[in-house]
Design an enzyme around this catalytic site. Structure first.
Site, PDB file in Angstrom:
ATOM      1  N   ILE B 104       0.826  -1.218   0.000  1.00  0.00           N
ATOM      2  CA  ILE B 104       0.000   0.000   0.000  1.00  0.00           C
ATOM      3  C   ILE B 104       0.858   1.265   0.000  1.00  0.00           C
ATOM      4  O   ILE B 104       0.368   2.325  -0.331  1.00  0.00           O
ATOM      5  CB  ILE B 104      -0.984   0.017   1.196  1.00  0.00           C
ATOM      6  CG1 ILE B 104      -0.257   0.091   2.547  1.00  0.00           C
ATOM      7  CG2 ILE B 104      -1.883  -1.231   1.159  1.00  0.00           C
ATOM      8  CD1 ILE B 104      -1.192   0.272   3.748  1.00  0.00           C
ATOM      9  N   LYS B 105       2.113   1.169   0.387  1.00  0.00           N
ATOM     10  CA  LYS B 105       3.051   2.300   0.379  1.00  0.00           C
ATOM     11  C   LYS B 105       2.426   3.591   0.902  1.00  0.00           C
ATOM     12  O   LYS B 105       2.653   4.657   0.344  1.00  0.00           O
ATOM     13  CB  LYS B 105       3.629   2.503  -1.018  1.00  0.00           C
ATOM     14  CG  LYS B 105       4.484   1.320  -1.487  1.00  0.00           C
ATOM     15  CD  LYS B 105       5.357   1.667  -2.682  1.00  0.00           C
ATOM     16  CE  LYS B 105       6.191   0.487  -3.141  1.00  0.00           C
ATOM     17  NZ  LYS B 105       5.414  -0.601  -3.768  1.00  0.00           N
TER      18      LYS B 105
END
Lengths: 304, 304
Positions: B104-105
């Site tokens: 998901i960074k």
């Protein structure tokens, strides 16, 4: 998008952006009770709370401001129902003529960035096009360099959308990476130079790029220096109010025409009724309106 | 999570992570046709395609691998339906005993990071708890410093979850910020030192922290240097295969026990049937199984 933003700011004489970042504890009891009764103790109930809360605030302030900035994290934590509330909020704000900045801070490489670009580019299924996210602009993280930005630029040009890329954030630990010195120059200046360069690929007609920068209100000197360093880059400025930034700190962030920035306030506006107890809970949105007017007046004092 | 990951890797003798990053063009025609017929040219149809595609791959490979890493962007571009497919994928992978790394960074400050932490901490509505995202670990961006990481650490300790923080990414323009030199030391080394320090706050029982690092397979020397620099940090390594990283490049990434990294491949595995035409389209998942076995054998050659 950037030219529309400039026009809106001039029309309302106000660079205030309302951060629609609701939390459960901000929701007035009458809304909480209604939704808990209707939907039980569920993410759906919270989603309906957020939608009602946001719409009532938008109804009270849309004539005073150019833009809103919903923070997607607040919705994302409630899963699909939460994200539905995010989308409905974006759509409703748009229907009221507001420019919607999705505070999503995404950042990834190449093909993944191209997928995230769907936020502003929409998505195709065979020959059908869907604009699912309804944002006019989004915030992005620069840590991966241009690969993570490039796929968005096409959407900026084709659909007149915008970006705001993190340069110097408002939080205390922003110094850990952003302030490291490279040959005497802090990283945020290097990021600023990259953002300026990328910005040339999608200029608006009135001197500003569709690629803006996030510069925290809590960094007075840095903001002033960055204004000079990136004359064609619009600033999205968080950190005013609750986080400690004042209008005095922002003097140097404006350009010579008193433009060049939008200033976000979230808690200070949307939860104003919890601080100013002269408002009945049912009138929470009126407290938000009053807070927007106070912020506008405060900022007008330094716009020059 | 990190100790479970170590156990899983030893059991299957394979550090391969399958990146479940479907794109529309990867979906075999028989799935595409079925879903277009049932749901029309809609995001829902694509969501159902992704779910079926992923489940069929998981069924064929779950006994060979420790973990899967769905890239949320691929789903997010299809809005709520897409994200539903992401969640169903995570849930299904988990039901098969796989460790789910949500790529998901995310990265944001304080209260916002706390909201994003819902990905691994779950969320409360009054006295009800919901674990909506079903991830065992997530990837995060370090640009904002510790403020953006801290809220996740509690969930790591309480719920035995994990993080992988970007240090040196696999893409070409990663150099633009990550390779800038601070007193002769590149930024990614500074980030590495921060990640190591943060990692001390949530150590597993077997020498590795629940906070890992993302280090691209495309950077052979840097990976070897980082292995020495951060002995208690597990590496999530993208960039093998399609992006150009080879097993030879990865030799120095392993620790002395042949552990210390998991290596992601996405396209190379999930779209293997498009390259290897000996498989009928209906057997696309069998092509994925064969690709996993080939990758395992390749990596075993350098694990020492």
């Amino acid at each position: 998008m950037i030219d529309r933003l400039l026009t809106k700011i001039k029309t309302v004489e106000n660079p205030t952006v309302v951060g629609l970042d609701p939390t459960y504890s901000m929701i007035p009891n009458f809304i909480k009770q209604e939704m808990l009764e209707r939907f039980g103790k569920t993410p759906k109930a919270v989603a309906e709370m957020f939608i009602k809360f946001n719409k009532m605030i938008i109804d009270e302030v849309y004539d005073l401001i150019p833009s809103v900035k919903p923070q997607i994290a607040m919705y994302e934590q409630y899963g699909l129902e939460g994200l539905r509330a995010y989308m409905e909020t974006c759509e409703y704000a748009k229907s009221k003529g507001l420019i919607v900045i999705g505070d999503i801070k995404r950042g990834d490489i190449a093909s993944t960035a191209a997928a995230y670009a769907g936020h502003i580019a929409g998505v195709e299924v065979e020959d059908e096009h869907f604009d699912l996210w309804q944002e006019d602009a989004v915030t992005l993280n620069p840590y991966m360099g241009f690969d993570g930005i490039e796929p968005f630029i096409d959407a900026c040009n084709k659909n007149d959308k915008g970006l705001f890329i993190l340069v110097k954030t408002s939080n205390p630990s922003s110094s850990e990476i952003q302030d490291l010195l490279v040959d005497g120059t802090p990283i945020y200046d290097r990021t600023a130079d990259l953002v300026s360069k990328w910005g040339e690929l999608t200029m608006g007609d009135r001197g500003y790029s569709r690629i803006g920068a996030v510069v925290g209100a809590t960094h007075k000197e840095q903001g002033t220096e960055l204004r000079a360093r990136m004359p064609h880059t619009f600033f999205l400025v968080p950190g005013y109010g609750a986080q400690g930034g004042t209008s005095e700190d922002l003097k140097g962030f404006f350009d010579k025409d008193g433009l060049g920035i939008i200033v976000n306030s979230s808690r200070g506006i949307i939860a104003a009724y919890q601080k100013d107890k002269t408002f009945d809970e049912k009138d929470f949105a009126k407290a938000s309106r009053q807070a927007v007017i106070a912020m506008r007046n405060d900022l007008q004092g330094v716009m020059g």
